[in-house]
Design an enzyme around this catalytic site. Structure first.
Site, PDB file in Angstrom:
ATOM      1  N   TYR A  11       3.446   7.462  41.638  1.00 25.63           N
ATOM      2  CA  TYR A  11       2.896   8.266  40.537  1.00 25.63           C
ATOM      3  C   TYR A  11       1.369   8.385  40.616  1.00 25.63           C
ATOM      4  CZ  TYR A  11       1.348   8.576  35.583  1.00 25.63           C
ATOM      5  OH  TYR A  11       0.703   8.863  34.418  1.00 25.63           O
ATOM      6  N   ASP A  31       3.972   4.718  52.912  1.00 20.62           N
ATOM      7  CA  ASP A  31       4.830   4.388  51.771  1.00 20.62           C
ATOM      8  C   ASP A  31       6.208   3.986  52.307  1.00 20.62           C
ATOM      9  OD1 ASP A  31       4.470   5.452  48.543  1.00 20.62           O
ATOM     10  OD2 ASP A  31       6.429   4.713  49.214  1.00 20.62           O
ATOM     11  N   ALA A  75       2.505  -1.656  45.556  1.00 17.41           N
ATOM     12  CA  ALA A  75       2.694  -2.944  44.876  1.00 17.41           C
ATOM     13  C   ALA A  75       3.897  -2.861  43.957  1.00 17.41           C
ATOM     14  CB  ALA A  75       1.457  -3.288  44.037  1.00 17.41           C
ATOM     15  N   TYR A 141       2.817 -10.717  37.451  1.00 14.46           N
ATOM     16  CA  TYR A 141       2.201  -9.499  38.003  1.00 14.46           C
ATOM     17  C   TYR A 141       0.674  -9.633  38.027  1.00 14.46           C
ATOM     18  CZ  TYR A 141       0.419  -4.713  37.967  1.00 14.46           C
ATOM     19  OH  TYR A 141      -0.297  -3.576  38.221  1.00 14.46           O
ATOM     20  N   GLY A 283       5.698 -12.040  28.197  1.00 13.02           N
ATOM     21  CA  GLY A 283       4.508 -11.763  29.010  1.00 13.02           C
ATOM     22  C   GLY A 283       3.576 -10.715  28.441  1.00 13.02           C
TER      23      GLY A 283
END
Ligand code: UDP
Length: 324
Positions: A11, A31, A75, A141, A283
């Site tokens: 995106y 990618d 990621a 993350y 989180g």
């Protein structure tokens, strides 16, 4: 410049690729299509399918494509998932990035922009958050992105890497040609907009007992076009020698509650958003709002498309033309 964009089919990476091409750079997208889409990559870019964990392939791409700089987007990036599968985040974010840094060092590639995150701050002591504030990630993350930032710092010290780490707050919105299409979708704005369409699931609000004005979490939403412009500015400043080891927040400086996002979405779409209240998501910090003063001072970057209305409106236009 010849720029490698890892995760350039995603995106945000696809919008960055467009902006780099518009600015006259050559772009190579690497990618593995675990999340990205082939048709999100601009025609003018060279598209290479490959995985960052394949270090021989990365070395080969850097050399063969005569790469001068890397924008590292690839990621895993979901807070909730990182709490249940931290191993995936260490592998895809830490191990893959360390391999990339090693390959860059071996190939003499000295410039790097990292897609980092506000999640490095954890539960901040004060708002808005500045880059000098303490980092104490409350999810895996954020922890893995912070680890990559530290690795870049030591590569800077030891090997002369020049880098900028861009700590995104909440990327959202769409351009005329690119928008969000995740599977599964977990982000608030696309889920809210989906919820107003027929037969779609309602939106679940994750907790209304936070210490905020309406009890729901506050986030700083930043338009993907503004984000992309910041990457181009950072890269050009690295190239000209103006930056060497820098960290910048990328946010609008204004926070909105989940309730306010629902209200703006109702206004933009003209439809009531079907919602229900759920428990807090593991989180999630209560409030994340950026101070974007540092990047304004150093690079002159100012967000110009990041009012919540423009973000939601652009996302709604995109979604209406590109059901996904
Ligand atoms: N959120 C929510 N319901 C959802 C998805 C998100 O209430 O279905 C909330 C989430 O708790 C957070 C905000 O919306 O406070 C933005 O979440 P998102 O996943 O979009 O981005 P994040 O802040 O995790 O990067």
């Amino acid at each position: 410049m010849r720029i490698l964009v890892t995760g350039g089919a995603g995106y945000i990476g696809s919008v960055i690729t467009d902006r780099l091409l518009e600015a006259g750079h050559s772009v190579i997208v690497l990618d593995n299509f675990s999340k990205g889409h082939r048709d999100a990559v601009a025609q003018g870019a060279t598209l290479i399918e490959g995985d960052l964990l394949d270090s021989k392939r990365v070395l080969d791409v850097l050399a063969r494509e005569r790469v001068a700089a890397v924008i590292h987007m690839a990621a895993s990036s979901l807070v909730g998932e990182s709490m249940t599968a931290p191993e995936r985040y260490y592998r895809n974010n830490v191990i893959a990035s360390l391999g990339l840094l090693e390959a860059m060092n071996e190939s003499g590639v000295k410039l790097m922009v990292l897609s980092s995150t506000a999640a490095v701050y954890g539960e901040p002591q004060k708002q808005p958050i500045t880059e000098a504030d303490p980092t104490a990630p409350s999810n895996a993350y954020g922890e893995t992105k912070l680890t990559v930032e530290r690795a870049m710092f030591w590569h800077h010290r030891a090997h002369g890497l020049r880098y900028a780490s861009l700590r995104y707050f909440n990327a959202a919105g769409a351009t005329a040609t690119r928008g969000e299409c995740h599977d599964p979708e977990t982000h608030l704005i696309p889920l809210v907009l989906k919820a107003v369409t027929p037969h779609a699931p309602h939106i679940t609000v994750f907790g209304n007992d936070y210490p905020t004005r309406d009890g729901t979490c506050v986030r700083d939403y930043i338009h993907v076009s503004d984000l992309a412009c910041a990457h181009v500015a950072a890269l050009e400043a690295l190239e000209s020698g103006k930056l060497s080891d820098s960290i910048f927040n990328l946010g609008s400086g204004t926070g909105y509650t989940v309730g306010e996002v629902l209200e703006v979405s109702r206004k933009v779409t003209g439809k009531t958003v079907p919602m229900e209240l759920g428990p807090r998501r593991d989180g999630d910090p209560a409030v994340l709002v950026a101070s974007a003063q540092h990047i304004r001072d150093v690079l002159g970057w100012v967000p110009t498309h990041s009012s919540l209305e423009e973000i939601v409106d652009s996302a709604w236009r995109w979604m209406s033309g590109h059901p996904c």
